[in-house]
Design an enzyme around this catalytic site. Structure first.
Site, short mmCIF file in Angstrom:
data_model
loop_
_atom_site.label_atom_id
_atom_site.label_comp_id
_atom_site.label_asym_id
_atom_site.label_seq_id
_atom_site.Cartn_x
_atom_site.Cartn_y
_atom_site.Cartn_z
N ASP A 210 0.85 -1.20 0.00
CA ASP A 210 0.00 0.00 0.00
C ASP A 210 0.88 1.24 0.00
O ASP A 210 2.12 1.13 0.06
CB ASP A 210 -0.96 -0.02 1.21
CG ASP A 210 -2.30 0.68 0.91
OD1 ASP A 210 -2.27 1.88 0.56
OD2 ASP A 210 -3.36 0.04 1.05
N GLY A 235 4.59 1.33 -1.45
CA GLY A 235 4.82 1.69 -2.84
C GLY A 235 3.54 2.16 -3.51
O GLY A 235 2.46 2.14 -2.91
N ASP A 236 3.70 2.58 -4.77
CA ASP A 236 2.58 3.03 -5.58
C ASP A 236 2.32 1.95 -6.63
O ASP A 236 3.20 1.69 -7.47
CB ASP A 236 2.96 4.37 -6.24
CG ASP A 236 1.85 4.93 -7.12
OD1 ASP A 236 1.02 4.14 -7.63
OD2 ASP A 236 1.81 6.16 -7.30
N ARG A 252 -11.76 -4.21 -3.25
CA ARG A 252 -12.29 -2.84 -3.25
C ARG A 252 -11.24 -1.84 -3.75
O ARG A 252 -11.15 -0.73 -3.24
CB ARG A 252 -12.78 -2.46 -1.85
CG ARG A 252 -13.96 -3.30 -1.41
CD ARG A 252 -14.59 -2.77 -0.16
NE ARG A 252 -13.76 -2.93 1.02
CZ ARG A 252 -14.14 -2.59 2.25
NH1 ARG A 252 -15.33 -2.06 2.44
NH2 ARG A 252 -13.36 -2.77 3.28
N HIS A 255 -12.74 -0.73 -7.95
CA HIS A 255 -13.93 0.15 -7.97
C HIS A 255 -13.58 1.63 -7.73
O HIS A 255 -14.41 2.49 -7.90
CB HIS A 255 -15.01 -0.35 -6.99
CG HIS A 255 -14.75 -0.09 -5.54
ND1 HIS A 255 -15.70 -0.28 -4.57
CD2 HIS A 255 -13.64 0.35 -4.88
CE1 HIS A 255 -15.20 0.03 -3.38
NE2 HIS A 255 -13.96 0.42 -3.55
C1 LIG Z 1 -10.94 1.35 -0.97
S1 LIG Z 1 -9.44 0.97 -0.22
C2 LIG Z 1 -9.55 -0.81 -0.04
C3 LIG Z 1 -8.68 -1.33 1.06
C4 LIG Z 1 -8.76 -2.84 1.30
N1 LIG Z 1 -8.33 -3.59 0.16
C5 LIG Z 1 -10.15 -3.23 1.73
O1 LIG Z 1 -10.87 -3.90 0.97
O2 LIG Z 1 -10.53 -2.87 2.86
C6 LIG Z 1 -8.24 1.20 -1.48
C7 LIG Z 1 -6.82 0.95 -0.99
O3 LIG Z 1 -5.92 1.18 -2.10
C8 LIG Z 1 -4.79 1.90 -1.60
N2 LIG Z 1 -4.18 2.64 -2.72
C9 LIG Z 1 -4.74 3.66 -3.41
N3 LIG Z 1 -3.89 4.09 -4.37
C10 LIG Z 1 -2.78 3.31 -4.27
C11 LIG Z 1 -1.55 3.27 -5.01
N4 LIG Z 1 -1.32 4.10 -6.02
N5 LIG Z 1 -0.64 2.33 -4.66
C12 LIG Z 1 -0.89 1.47 -3.61
N6 LIG Z 1 -2.03 1.47 -2.90
C13 LIG Z 1 -2.97 2.38 -3.22
C14 LIG Z 1 -5.39 2.81 -0.55
O4 LIG Z 1 -4.44 3.33 0.33
C15 LIG Z 1 -6.38 1.88 0.13
O5 LIG Z 1 -5.79 1.14 1.14
#
Ligand SMILES: C[S@@+](CC[C@H](N)C(=O)[O-])C[C@H]1O[C@@H](n2cnc3c(N)ncnc32)[C@H](O)[C@@H]1O
Length: 345
Positions: A210, A235-236, A252, A255
């Site tokens: 994350d 990381g991204d 999630r 979406h």
């Molecule tokens: C809607 S949340 C879902 C979290 C988890 N998977 C859940 O179902 O509870 C989206 C997740 O994607 C992560 N995220 C968003 N952009 C990201 C990126 N560019 N790289 C890594 N993680 C990212 C967010 O920090 C968040 O934890």
């Protein structure tokens, strides 16, 4: 049964007042009504609740009676006085000590989601999220807006784990994942779903990937998982190398994003995935014609006001997965609030 006109007006009133029902729930949680009643050795009257919460007698009585009509509280009359206690629903989901508590999600819905929904018409007009209108922050970088302060980041992370306390285990059991020894939960946040995965498949190695600030918060503020260690990697996922794994979980995550961004992410996952490995997509699924179920349609509107994405049908996910090179796409078919789709490289 009233006339068709009466029924139509009744339905209209129910819809128009729906936000009041949500606010009764949010306010009772915020004030600590359910926690207080859980700790009390016997049902309490409105005056006793008001005295212990430091609230007005009048307002408290109205709130408690509304909760009773909503079946969030049970009410009994003792010597002409109403006394309130938690119902099975509130004891399970609205008390902080309950292992299935949803209080953090309700807090997030009340303090963040509700404010974005106040601008739904504007979101429909503009076709984009409403962080600017609701909180005065730029919405160009989605997760910079979602995580606009440390407090907000923690509120979001705590909120997201609530649903997996109830549905996580069942979802992770939809497919036999024991054949995937190395699992990476992309966008895995605080590790709530990874935790369920590890407790079901203790032989697996699970890493949560994350954003750096989320990984730091997860390590600092969230309790270590039971049943073995979970690794965290910062990381991204759109830019940085993804760790090699047999299975990637995307729960999630898709979406949140446009089709184009989903395709970009899935292509990167396909490239990083070991031969014979796969990807598990966990999402709330629309019916094949997109016209139901209502909760998922509402979530899709929620994606409009809070993200860059939308909820999708199984066929739409299949198309995204196939375009990225995945095959043997299987639907979990559980048709709960959330469902899983497994695809192979
Ligand atoms: C809607 S949340 C879902 C979290 C988890 N998977 C859940 O179902 O509870 C989206 C997740 O994607 C992560 N995220 C968003 N952009 C990201 C990126 N560019 N790289 C890594 N993680 C990212 C967010 O920090 C968040 O934890």
């Amino acid at each position: 049964m009233g006339s068709p006109e009466d029924q139509a007006f009744g339905l209209l009133s129910e819809y128009a007042n729906g936000f009041m029902v949500s606010q009764v729930l949010f306010a009772a949680c915020d004030l600590g009504v359910f926690d207080l009643l859980a700790q009390a050795p016997e049902p309490l009257g409105a005056a006793a609740v008001a005295a212990r919460l430091g609230t007005s007698g009048h307002g408290t009585e109205l709130l408690l009676d509304a909760c009773a009509s909503l079946r969030l509280l049970a009410v009994e009359t003792q010597a002409g006085q109403a006394a309130y206690a938690n119902t099975a629903l509130s004891a399970a989901y609205l008390v902080s000590a309950s292992p299935t508590s949803q209080l953090d999600m309700l807090r997030y819905l009340g303090r963040t989601t509700y404010l974005c929904w106040a601008h739904l018409a504007e979101a429909v007009r503009q076709g984009r999220n409403q962080y600017g209108q609701a909180f005065g922050v730029p919405s160009g970088d989605l997760f910079a807006a979602v995580y606009r302060s440390e407090g907000e980041r923690l509120r979001f992370m705590r909120a997201l784990q609530d649903v997996w306390r109830v549905h996580g285990r069942r979802l992770m059991a939809t497919f036999d994942l024991s054949t995937f020894p190395v699992i990476c939960d992309l966008g895995g946040c605080s590790g709530a779903l990874a935790r369920e995965c590890l407790s079901l498949y203790p032989g697996c190695q699970v890493t949560v990937f994350d954003l750096p600030e989320v990984v730091l918060a997860a390590k600092t503020h969230f309790s270590p998982p039971e049943g073995g260690p979970i690794g965290f990697l910062a990381g991204d996922f759109f830019k940085d190398p993804l760790p090699e794994a047999d299975l990637y979980i995307l729960a999630r995550v898709l979406h949140d994003w446009t089709d184009q961004a989903c395709s970009q992410l899935l292509a990167r996952v396909h490239q990083a995935c070991r031969a014979g490995g796969g990807v598990l997509v966990v999402e709330s699924l629309l019916d094949s014609d997109g016209r139901g179920p209502l909760p998922t349609q509402l979530y899709s509107l929620n994606m409009l006001v809070q993200t860059e994405g939308r909820e999708r049908t199984p066929a739409q996910y299949h198309a995204l997965l196939a375009a990225a090179g995945f095959r043997d796409i299987q639907d979990g078919g559980t048709r709960g609030l959330y469902d899983a789709i497994l695809a192979r490289k």
